[in-house]
Design a protein around this motif. Structure first.
Motif, mmCIF file in Angstrom:
data_model
loop_
_atom_site.group_PDB
_atom_site.id
_atom_site.type_symbol
_atom_site.label_atom_id
_atom_site.label_comp_id
_atom_site.label_asym_id
_atom_site.label_seq_id
_atom_site.Cartn_x
_atom_site.Cartn_y
_atom_site.Cartn_z
ATOM 1 N N LEU A 148 0.834 -1.207 0.000
ATOM 2 C CA LEU A 148 0.000 0.000 0.000
ATOM 3 C C LEU A 148 0.866 1.254 0.000
ATOM 4 C CD1 LEU A 148 -2.729 -1.149 2.566
ATOM 5 C CD2 LEU A 148 -2.914 -1.057 0.065
ATOM 6 N N TRP A 149 1.911 1.243 0.797
ATOM 7 C CA TRP A 149 2.841 2.373 0.858
ATOM 8 C C TRP A 149 3.569 2.528 -0.473
ATOM 9 C CZ3 TRP A 149 7.179 2.794 5.171
ATOM 10 C CH2 TRP A 149 7.778 4.051 5.090
ATOM 11 N N GLY A 150 3.981 1.402 -1.054
ATOM 12 C CA GLY A 150 4.705 1.447 -2.322
ATOM 13 C C GLY A 150 3.861 1.978 -3.462
ATOM 14 N N VAL A 151 2.587 1.596 -3.514
ATOM 15 C CA VAL A 151 1.694 2.097 -4.566
ATOM 16 C C VAL A 151 1.507 3.599 -4.416
ATOM 17 C CG1 VAL A 151 -0.648 2.016 -5.469
ATOM 18 C CG2 VAL A 151 0.535 -0.113 -4.909
ATOM 19 N N ARG A 152 1.315 4.057 -3.170
ATOM 20 C CA ARG A 152 1.159 5.499 -2.930
ATOM 21 C C ARG A 152 2.443 6.272 -3.238
ATOM 22 N NH1 ARG A 152 -3.034 7.607 -0.125
ATOM 23 N NH2 ARG A 152 -1.682 9.242 0.694
ATOM 24 N N SER A 153 3.592 5.608 -3.112
ATOM 25 C CA SER A 153 4.874 6.283 -3.328
ATOM 26 C C SER A 153 5.215 6.438 -4.799
ATOM 27 C CB SER A 153 6.005 5.507 -2.629
ATOM 28 O OG SER A 153 5.839 5.502 -1.239
ATOM 29 N N GLY A 154 4.585 5.641 -5.653
ATOM 30 C CA GLY A 154 4.876 5.739 -7.077
ATOM 31 C C GLY A 154 4.477 7.106 -7.632
ATOM 32 N N PHE A 155 5.216 7.572 -8.630
ATOM 33 C CA PHE A 155 4.934 8.893 -9.193
ATOM 34 C C PHE A 155 5.287 8.920 -10.676
ATOM 35 C CE2 PHE A 155 9.309 8.922 -7.919
ATOM 36 C CZ PHE A 155 9.981 9.823 -8.741
ATOM 37 N N ALA A 156 4.844 9.957 -11.347
ATOM 38 C CA ALA A 156 5.125 10.119 -12.780
ATOM 39 C C ALA A 156 6.555 10.630 -12.947
ATOM 40 C CB ALA A 156 4.122 11.076 -13.408
ATOM 41 N N THR A 157 7.481 9.728 -13.179
ATOM 42 C CA THR A 157 8.886 10.108 -13.353
ATOM 43 C C THR A 157 9.064 10.823 -14.697
ATOM 44 O OG1 THR A 157 9.406 7.993 -14.386
ATOM 45 C CG2 THR A 157 9.618 8.125 -11.991
ATOM 46 N N ASP A 158 10.198 11.502 -14.832
ATOM 47 C CA ASP A 158 10.481 12.176 -16.100
ATOM 48 C C ASP A 158 10.506 11.194 -17.253
ATOM 49 O OD1 ASP A 158 10.650 14.631 -14.876
ATOM 50 O OD2 ASP A 158 12.846 14.567 -14.645
ATOM 51 N N GLU A 159 11.056 9.994 -16.993
ATOM 52 C CA GLU A 159 11.107 8.979 -18.045
ATOM 53 C C GLU A 159 9.709 8.585 -18.509
ATOM 54 O OE1 GLU A 159 12.825 8.948 -15.280
ATOM 55 O OE2 GLU A 159 14.884 8.195 -15.561
ATOM 56 N N MET A 160 8.812 8.354 -17.539
ATOM 57 C CA MET A 160 7.451 7.959 -17.896
ATOM 58 C C MET A 160 6.715 9.100 -18.602
ATOM 59 S SD MET A 160 5.183 5.676 -18.104
ATOM 60 C CE MET A 160 5.422 4.301 -16.991
ATOM 61 N N LYS A 161 6.900 10.313 -18.142
ATOM 62 C CA LYS A 161 6.270 11.460 -18.809
ATOM 63 C C LYS A 161 6.725 11.554 -20.258
ATOM 64 C CE LYS A 161 5.835 14.367 -14.655
ATOM 65 N NZ LYS A 161 6.353 15.585 -13.974
ATOM 66 N N ASP A 162 8.024 11.308 -20.470
ATOM 67 C CA ASP A 162 8.563 11.405 -21.819
ATOM 68 C C ASP A 162 7.974 10.332 -22.734
ATOM 69 O OD1 ASP A 162 10.669 12.727 -23.551
ATOM 70 O OD2 ASP A 162 11.271 10.628 -23.692
ATOM 71 N N ILE A 163 7.823 9.121 -22.209
ATOM 72 C CA ILE A 163 7.243 8.033 -22.995
ATOM 73 C C ILE A 163 5.792 8.353 -23.353
ATOM 74 C CG2 ILE A 163 6.538 5.616 -22.927
ATOM 75 C CD1 ILE A 163 9.010 5.093 -21.178
ATOM 76 N N VAL A 164 5.040 8.850 -22.379
ATOM 77 C CA VAL A 164 3.634 9.186 -22.616
ATOM 78 C C VAL A 164 3.511 10.296 -23.653
ATOM 79 C CG1 VAL A 164 1.543 10.144 -21.556
ATOM 80 C CG2 VAL A 164 2.879 8.399 -20.348
ATOM 81 N N GLU A 165 4.351 11.318 -23.529
ATOM 82 C CA GLU A 165 4.298 12.426 -24.487
ATOM 83 C C GLU A 165 4.679 11.969 -25.893
ATOM 84 O OE1 GLU A 165 6.881 15.318 -22.813
ATOM 85 O OE2 GLU A 165 5.516 15.845 -21.163
ATOM 86 N N SER A 166 5.687 11.108 -25.991
ATOM 87 C CA SER A 166 6.100 10.601 -27.299
ATOM 88 C C SER A 166 5.016 9.750 -27.924
ATOM 89 C CB SER A 166 7.384 9.774 -27.163
ATOM 90 O OG SER A 166 8.436 10.573 -26.698
ATOM 91 N N ASN A 167 4.340 8.967 -27.107
ATOM 92 C CA ASN A 167 3.247 8.136 -27.608
ATOM 93 C C ASN A 167 2.090 9.003 -28.106
ATOM 94 O OD1 ASN A 167 1.872 5.322 -27.684
ATOM 95 N ND2 ASN A 167 0.400 6.621 -26.629
ATOM 96 N N ALA A 168 1.778 10.078 -27.359
ATOM 97 C CA ALA A 168 0.692 10.969 -27.757
ATOM 98 C C ALA A 168 1.017 11.669 -29.073
ATOM 99 C CB ALA A 168 0.435 11.997 -26.663
ATOM 100 N N ALA A 169 2.298 11.960 -29.271
ATOM 101 C CA ALA A 169 2.691 12.660 -30.492
ATOM 102 C C ALA A 169 2.742 11.740 -31.698
ATOM 103 C CB ALA A 169 4.059 13.320 -30.289
ATOM 104 N N GLY A 170 3.037 10.448 -31.456
ATOM 105 C CA GLY A 170 3.252 9.537 -32.574
ATOM 106 C C GLY A 170 2.140 8.563 -32.843
ATOM 107 N N GLY A 171 1.067 8.572 -32.056
ATOM 108 C CA GLY A 171 -0.010 7.600 -32.240
ATOM 109 C C GLY A 171 0.271 6.343 -31.456
ATOM 110 N N SER A 172 -0.511 5.324 -31.681
ATOM 111 C CA SER A 172 -0.354 4.068 -30.943
ATOM 112 C C SER A 172 -0.516 2.889 -31.874
ATOM 113 C CB SER A 172 -1.389 3.971 -29.822
ATOM 114 O OG SER A 172 -2.685 3.991 -30.358
ATOM 115 N N PRO A 173 0.145 1.784 -31.603
ATOM 116 C CA PRO A 173 0.026 0.594 -32.432
ATOM 117 C C PRO A 173 -1.383 0.061 -32.397
ATOM 118 C CG PRO A 173 1.904 0.429 -30.929
ATOM 119 C CD PRO A 173 1.091 1.599 -30.498
ATOM 120 N N ALA A 174 -1.823 -0.469 -33.514
ATOM 121 C CA ALA A 174 -3.184 -0.995 -33.602
ATOM 122 C C ALA A 174 -3.188 -2.470 -33.248
ATOM 123 C CB ALA A 174 -3.719 -0.801 -35.025
ATOM 124 N N ASP A 175 -3.091 -2.727 -31.940
ATOM 125 C CA ASP A 175 -3.119 -4.106 -31.461
ATOM 126 C C ASP A 175 -4.463 -4.372 -30.797
ATOM 127 O OD1 ASP A 175 -0.296 -5.292 -31.746
ATOM 128 O OD2 ASP A 175 0.076 -3.326 -30.857
#
Length: 625
Positions: free
Chosen positions: A593-620
């Motif tokens: 429970l503590w570990g889940v609450r401690s998780g956060f949007a790291t710079d790496e994850m933000k960058d991946i999300v932004e790149s995905n939003a800019a480039g579309g997503s695979p049609a799976d």
């Protein structure tokens, strides 16, 4: 690489573009299966029976279910973010660089030690069959590698692993395919053959089916090679950046490489227990705890087949000698690739120099491969036996696997827009269950194993201060250097003076400290280092360090519970079975429970999300369980 495969690759992930997506589903599945049917099937069944007796059969069944639960969270994460060196990289995305380094260092330690242990298995089996080779010598009643014959031969096997990895994932997977088919056929023939000589008395006489009680069943899971043999599903994740159609193939290969070995190993355990010939082993019937020092220890299945005195099984025993080389060799070269990709993943997140990302013309991180090979060879120097190393490796690996369970809910919160080709229903429940499964296996490893694993894990913290914290400008150079040196010196001093680390019998050296003085000093060194690193860090560094507190809480708490539990050193443990396990379960729930609450949007994850939003997503197509 085509455009779709670049979707979701941010600036932290660009290194994956240098890798080649050449592996099929079958090749990826075979990597996972091959990694698990190595030395574990040659030695694990004897070791498990030595700990739990015939009830080792239950240990394999329970362990298979637990590993399946651990793997569920990784199926969604691996399909969503297929990356080479994946397991070591996911923690950075959910809990930041400090937790990422601790888990990454532990994972690398577990991966880099498996190739030498597989080489040790080969040398042990061959040395037991042909003593004139002088590969083995006795120490405290246990076979270990001799110098120079045994150790030099082990190093030559590591060189072979290196060559097979150097020429790329496609070459590795193609050569591994035929080896894996062999490794499936021969164990199957072995347990079918041994069913012909099954002695039912071994299952219910000599103390009954559970001769040592229930608690050793769980201890066997963590220490005897069971978990060591079943954690190869990580291959499907760690080669994720080199797989065709990873969104489909990664989860399928992950689950397949849990189920197939789980069934095979359980049947092999049944066959081995039934085939035990106490007279041939030189043991009194029912001396389960003496199996590792008996005459069968250097080649359990070969001796089982040989003692049957049947021509057909004798011929099968000859093939088994060949397999004694083939199975561990196949697992060893696959795991050297895993260690290589783990080093690659650490470099992607800048914890070690970027040179570790350098790929040769075959798309293999060659610097990481060289370093992993050389460090692996270091483990031949103490020349330990297979039975001595396997508990350490298992616990170090399980420590890292709990991050899938705690990481998936964080990714659902911080990256809801990323495509999820495999979507786990009721993810909060199953993620928690998988996390607790890993935490319980860690506890069952026992105090002696844990204190060695935690000491080895945290001795990597000075590297974090010297390299990452300084280069990322969290901490000025001088404080980072001084803090790292001071912690390293104190940590080595504690390991020597405490007397609990690197003991030959798993106990404590004479003159060592009592538990509480040792634990207080152990915890104080770790907490003070983290606190001072926080004090000297900028706001970014402080955030990452704060979000790692739950992990330190879990590991330190587990050390205390394990000392007083039935898997600790006390002759009369305060926490008998199942009370120690129940307390660890509560500790695990609070950490989750503590570990889940401690998780956060790291710079790496933000960058991946932004790149995905800019480039579309695979049609799976979405697949749900």
């Amino acid at each position: 690489m085509d455009d779709d495969e670049g979707v979701g690759l941010g600036k932290f992930e660009h290194a994956d573009r240098g890798l080649k997506r050449s592996m099929s589903l079958t090749q990826l599945l075979f990597l996972g299966v091959s990694a698990q049917i190595g030395s574990g099937w040659l030695f694990g069944v004897l070791s498990a029976a030595g700990v739990a007796g015939p009830a080792a059969i239950l240990a394999w069944l329970i362990a298979s279910v637990l590993v399946f639960l651990i793997a569920l969270a990784y199926c969604e994460i691996g399909a969503m973010l297929p990356r080479s060196g994946a397991i070591v990289r996911y923690t950075y995305l959910t809990h930041g660089s400090y937790a990422g380094w601790i888990i990454g260092w532990a994972y690398w330690l577990s991966a880099v030690t498996i190739p030498p242990i597989e080489a040790i298995a080969v040398v042990t089996y061959l040395g037991g069959k042909w003593p004139s080779m002088d590969f083995l010598e006795k120490k405290n009643g246990v076979d270990i590698l001799s110098w120079p014959n045994g150790i030099v031969f082990g190093v030559l096997l590591m060189l072979l692993f290196f060559v097979l990895n150097f020429y790329g994932a496609k070459f590795l997977s193609e050569s591994n395919k035929w080896v894996t088919i062999w490794k499936l056929v021969l164990p199957t023939a072995t347990f079918l053959g041994l069913f012909l000589v099954l002695d039912a008395d071994n299952f219910h006489s000599y103390g009954g089916f559970v001769p040592k009680g229930v608690a050793p069943i769980f201890h066997a899971i963590a220490t005897s090679g069971i978990i060591f043999s079943l954690l190869g599903f990580r291959q499907a994740l760690d080669y994720g950046g080199e797989v065709k159609r990873p969104q489909r193939n990664v989860p399928l290969a992950t689950l397949g490489s849990v189920v197939i070995p789980g069934v095979l190993y359980t049947l092999l355990q049944v066959a081995f227990v039934g085939a035990l010939n106490w007279k041939s082993m030189g043991l009194h019937p029912g001396d389960w705890n003496m199996l590792e020092s008996g005459k069968w220890a250097d080649g359990p299945f070969f001796h089982a087949l040989d003692s049957a005195n049947m021509a057909l099984l004798g011929a099968l025993g000859t093939l088994l000698i060949i397999d004694a080389a083939v199975s561990p060799l196949g697992a060893g070269w696959v795991y050297l690739g895993t260690a290589t990709r783990t080093g690659y993943g650490l470099a992607v997140h800048r914890n070690i120099p970027p040179a570790f990302q350098s790929n040769n013309k075959f798309g293999v991180p060659w610097v990481a491969l060289i370093v992993s090979s050389v460090v692996g060879c270091v483990f031949f120097v103490p020349a330990p036996s297979w039975y001595q190393l396997v508990g350490f490796i298992s616990a170090a690996a399980v420590l890292t696997y709990m991050m899938g369970g705690v990481g998936l809910p964080v990714m659902r919160r911080t990256a809801p827009s990323l495509p999820r080709p495999f979507r786990l229903r009721q993810h909060n429940f199953w993620s928690g269950v998988g996390f607790l499964a890993a935490a319980m296996i860690l506890y069952w490893a026992g105090f002696s194993t844990l204190v060695n694993v935690f000491t080895a894990t945290f001795i990597g913290l000075p590297i974090f201060a010297w390299y990452y914290a300084w280069h990322e400008e969290w901490v000025p150079k001088v404080p980072a250097m001084v803090l790292g040196v001071a912690f390293f010196v104190v940590w080595v001093w504690l390991a020597i003076e405490g007397g609990w680390v690197l003991t030959s019998d798993g106990g404590q050296r004479a003159g060592g400290w009592g538990f509480w003085p040792y634990f207080i000093a152990f915890a104080a060194a770790l907490i003070i280092f983290s606190a001072l690193l926080w004090v000297f860090s900028n706001s970014t560094g402080r955030l990452h360090i704060e979000r790692t507190a739950w992990l330190l809480w879990l590991l330190l708490g587990t050390l205390v519970v394990s000392y007083y539990g039935v898997y600790g050193p006390l002759q009369d443990p305060s926490l008998g079975f199942p009370w120690g396990s129940l307390i660890e379960l509560v500790l695990g729930i609070t950490a989750y429970l503590w570990g889940v609450r401690s998780g956060f949007a790291t710079d790496e994850m933000k960058d991946i999300v932004e790149s995905n939003a800019a480039g579309g997503s695979p049609a799976d197509a979405l697949a749900e369980v």
